[in-house]
Design an enzyme around this catalytic site. Structure first.
Site, mmCIF file in Angstrom:
data_model
loop_
_atom_site.group_PDB
_atom_site.id
_atom_site.type_symbol
_atom_site.label_atom_id
_atom_site.label_comp_id
_atom_site.label_asym_id
_atom_site.label_seq_id
_atom_site.Cartn_x
_atom_site.Cartn_y
_atom_site.Cartn_z
ATOM 1 C CG ASP A 1 1.166 -3.307 9.824
ATOM 2 O OD1 ASP A 1 1.973 -2.555 9.241
ATOM 3 O OD2 ASP A 1 0.418 -4.090 9.217
ATOM 4 N N GLY B 1 0.839 -1.206 0.000
ATOM 5 C CA GLY B 1 0.000 0.000 0.000
ATOM 6 C C GLY B 1 0.873 1.254 0.000
ATOM 7 C CG ASP C 1 5.804 -7.040 8.639
ATOM 8 O OD1 ASP C 1 6.833 -6.378 8.819
ATOM 9 O OD2 ASP C 1 5.079 -7.484 9.555
ATOM 10 C CB THR D 1 2.770 0.365 6.025
ATOM 11 O OG1 THR D 1 1.397 0.127 6.390
ATOM 12 C CG2 THR D 1 3.630 0.014 7.234
ATOM 13 N NE ARG E 1 -28.485 12.087 12.324
ATOM 14 C CZ ARG E 1 -28.530 12.755 11.181
ATOM 15 N NH1 ARG E 1 -27.425 13.228 10.632
ATOM 16 N NH2 ARG E 1 -29.672 12.945 10.569
ATOM 17 C CB ALA F 1 16.174 10.646 1.607
ATOM 18 N NE ARG G 1 -27.891 9.548 9.034
ATOM 19 C CZ ARG G 1 -29.113 9.383 9.524
ATOM 20 N NH1 ARG G 1 -29.381 8.337 10.291
ATOM 21 N NH2 ARG G 1 -30.082 10.252 9.262
ATOM 22 N NE ARG H 1 -1.952 -4.431 -1.721
ATOM 23 C CZ ARG H 1 -1.695 -3.850 -0.572
ATOM 24 N NH1 ARG H 1 -0.666 -4.223 0.150
ATOM 25 N NH2 ARG H 1 -2.465 -2.901 -0.115
ATOM 26 C CG ASP I 1 -2.052 -0.577 7.975
ATOM 27 O OD1 ASP I 1 -2.893 0.334 7.974
ATOM 28 O OD2 ASP I 1 -2.133 -1.579 7.237
ATOM 29 N NE ARG J 1 -8.009 -5.499 3.981
ATOM 30 C CZ ARG J 1 -7.608 -5.427 2.707
ATOM 31 N NH1 ARG J 1 -6.790 -6.319 2.221
ATOM 32 N NH2 ARG J 1 -8.047 -4.461 1.936
HETATM 33 P P1 ADP Z 1 3.121 -4.660 2.625
HETATM 34 O O1 ADP Z 1 4.497 -4.611 2.081
HETATM 35 O O2 ADP Z 1 2.533 -3.300 2.825
HETATM 36 O O3 ADP Z 1 3.022 -5.550 3.827
HETATM 37 P P2 ADP Z 1 1.903 -6.762 1.037
HETATM 38 O O4 ADP Z 1 1.782 -7.712 2.168
HETATM 39 O O5 ADP Z 1 0.793 -6.673 0.059
HETATM 40 O O6 ADP Z 1 2.182 -5.271 1.517
HETATM 41 O O7 ADP Z 1 3.255 -7.158 0.266
HETATM 42 C C1 ADP Z 1 3.690 -6.425 -0.842
HETATM 43 C C2 ADP Z 1 4.290 -7.360 -1.857
HETATM 44 O O8 ADP Z 1 5.433 -7.998 -1.289
HETATM 45 C C3 ADP Z 1 3.406 -8.504 -2.308
HETATM 46 O O9 ADP Z 1 2.512 -8.135 -3.320
HETATM 47 C C4 ADP Z 1 4.429 -9.497 -2.831
HETATM 48 O O10 ADP Z 1 4.867 -9.133 -4.114
HETATM 49 C C5 ADP Z 1 5.582 -9.293 -1.857
HETATM 50 N N1 ADP Z 1 5.504 -10.333 -0.800
HETATM 51 C C6 ADP Z 1 4.613 -10.422 0.199
HETATM 52 N N2 ADP Z 1 4.814 -11.538 0.930
HETATM 53 C C7 ADP Z 1 5.847 -12.185 0.367
HETATM 54 C C8 ADP Z 1 6.531 -13.417 0.639
HETATM 55 N N3 ADP Z 1 6.180 -14.208 1.663
HETATM 56 N N4 ADP Z 1 7.550 -13.765 -0.180
HETATM 57 C C9 ADP Z 1 7.918 -12.968 -1.210
HETATM 58 N N5 ADP Z 1 7.325 -11.812 -1.522
HETATM 59 C C10 ADP Z 1 6.293 -11.406 -0.757
HETATM 60 O O1 F6P Z 2 -1.928 0.627 3.459
HETATM 61 C C1 F6P Z 2 -2.454 -0.126 4.496
HETATM 62 C C2 F6P Z 2 -3.853 -0.568 4.194
HETATM 63 O O2 F6P Z 2 -4.643 0.533 4.147
HETATM 64 C C3 F6P Z 2 -4.417 -1.544 5.188
HETATM 65 O O3 F6P Z 2 -4.964 -0.965 6.308
HETATM 66 C C4 F6P Z 2 -5.404 -2.302 4.361
HETATM 67 O O4 F6P Z 2 -5.534 -3.588 4.844
HETATM 68 C C5 F6P Z 2 -4.816 -2.280 3.001
HETATM 69 O O5 F6P Z 2 -3.914 -1.191 2.953
HETATM 70 C C6 F6P Z 2 -5.804 -2.180 1.910
HETATM 71 O O6 F6P Z 2 -5.156 -1.850 0.707
HETATM 72 P P1 F6P Z 2 -5.728 -2.191 -0.726
HETATM 73 O O7 F6P Z 2 -7.186 -1.949 -0.689
HETATM 74 O O8 F6P Z 2 -4.973 -1.261 -1.610
HETATM 75 O O9 F6P Z 2 -5.385 -3.621 -0.964
#
Ligand code: ADP
Ligand code: F6P
Length: 326
Positions: free
Chosen positions: A135, A17, A109, A131, A168, A28, A250, A78, A133, A177
């Site tokens: 997280d 995301g 992650d 991110t 309200r 940078a 609401r 993704r 999040d 998520r």
């Molecule tokens: P974020 O990096 O924000 O956690 P995602 O979990 O969607 O977002 O991961 C981003 C991208 O990183 C994924 O679309 C995929 O290409 C790659 N990725 C995620 N998990 C793995 C994994 N276990 N091994 C290799 N690549 C991964």
């Molecule tokens: O960027 C973080 C986040 O907003 C999460 O909170 C959510 O789970 C996810 O991205 C949703 O992203 P998308 O709808 O682009 O898959």
């Protein structure tokens, strides 16, 4: 910096995301790497772009006028193929073919897992936390979180105005998520009466109903419930709460507005410092690292160790959020 870096190439991509501040971070990394004597290649659309060889050399002008812009100039995606052994091997081969020996990955992650996989296929990787999040366990700060919570906080204040005027109850759904940090921070900063977090999935709707009725008896004109995306279902929840309390309720889903917009000063500052730090540790020859902001300092960890760390929601903050809105 090391003298033999002249021919070394850093690749940079953003993944997962998008988050406000990613551009400041790209800027940078690019500028500090060039200062350190590296060639820099910008890769479009995350791992998808890497696998499609969508890349071009960047110079210091490529990152002009972006520090204030939300989103990511490199684009993001993704990429399911990157989760496969074939995809990872192909990505590493493409890096080698383009002379990229170090890949800087700005993402969460999941993106770090892709970076680690590349490292196992012979490409040095350095992760930066991007991110909204918050997280990522190894760091107290992730690029974009500060902008997202400020955007959400301002929106929630606006909903509260109209909610109070009409007496309200309002359910406001924020992003997150799997992680409730945006909800928790806004819950405290907006003085919400209830906060629903994915980490506390087992919430009791009857308690919320009782809380609303009780607050109304004591003269509260509004009732704000911050609901994280991971709990969701805000519209049906509003219908049930209205039926149970007899108070108009609401739902407002803030959605992607939280992920966009010009980054705050804190996001620009820390994204810049961490991005430069990533370029510097690459120049020092450090391998397989993630950059983090821990206890007020920029530091780096081994990617695998960083991924094994656990992040737990601060229980005190959660408890106090509830106490302060009684
Ligand atoms: P974020 O990096 O924000 O956690 P995602 O979990 O969607 O977002 O991961 C981003 C991208 O990183 C994924 O679309 C995929 O290409 C790659 N990725 C995620 N998990 C793995 C994994 N276990 N091994 C290799 N690549 C991964
Ligand atoms: O960027 C973080 C986040 O907003 C999460 O909170 C959510 O789970 C996810 O991205 C949703 O992203 P998308 O709808 O682009 O898959």
């Amino acid at each position: 910096m090391a003298e033999d870096t002249a021919k070394r190439t850093i690749g940079i991509l953003t993944s997962g995301g998008d988050a406000p501040g990613m551009n400041a971070c790209i800027r940078a990394v690019v500028r500090e790497s060039i200062q350190n004597g590296f060639r820099v290649v910008g890769i479009q659309r995350g791992y998808t772009g890497l696998l499609n060889e969508e890349m071009e050399e960047m110079d210091k002008h490529s990152v002009s006028d972006i520090i204030q812009r939300g989103g990511t100039i490199l684009g993001t995606a993704r990429c399911p193929e990157m989760r496969t052994e074939e995809g990872q091997q192909k990505a590493a081969d493409i890096c080698r073919a383009h002379g990229i020996d170090t890949l800087v990955v700005i993402g969460g992650d999941g993106s770090y897992r892709g970076a680690l996989a590349l490292y196992h296929h012979g490409i040095n990787a350095i992760g930066l936390p991007g991110t909204i999040d918050l997280d990522i366990a190894c760091t107290d700060y992730t690029i974009g979180f500060d902008t997202a919570i400020n955007t959400a906080m301002q929106a929630i204040d606006k909903v509260r105005d109209t909610s109070s005027s009409h007496e309200r109850c309002s359910i406001i759904e924020v992003m997150g998520r799997n992680a409730g940090y945006i909800a928790l921070w806004c819950g405290i900063a907006n003085g919400a009466e209830d906060i629903l977090l994915p980490e506390k999935y087992d919430y009791d709707e009857q308690k919320i109903v009782d809380n609303i009725i009780n607050n109304r008896k004591h003269g509260k004109k509004h009732h704000i419930i911050i609901n994280a995306e991971g709990i969701g279902h805000s519209t049906s929840m509003a219908r049930r709460i209205e039926a149970a309390t007899g108070i108009e309720t609401r739902a407002t889903i803030l959605g992607y507005m939280q992920r966009g917009g010009s980054p705050t000063c804190r996001d620009r500052y820390l994204a810049s410092i961490m991005g430069a730090y990533a370029a510097d540790i690459a120049a020092e020859g450090k391998q397989n690292r993630v950059v983090a902001f821990k206890h007020g300092e920029v530091v780096d960890f081994d990617i695998e160790e960083a991924l094994a760390m656990q992040k737990t929601l601060p229980e005190y903050d959660y408890k106090i959020a509830r106490a302060l809105s009684r």
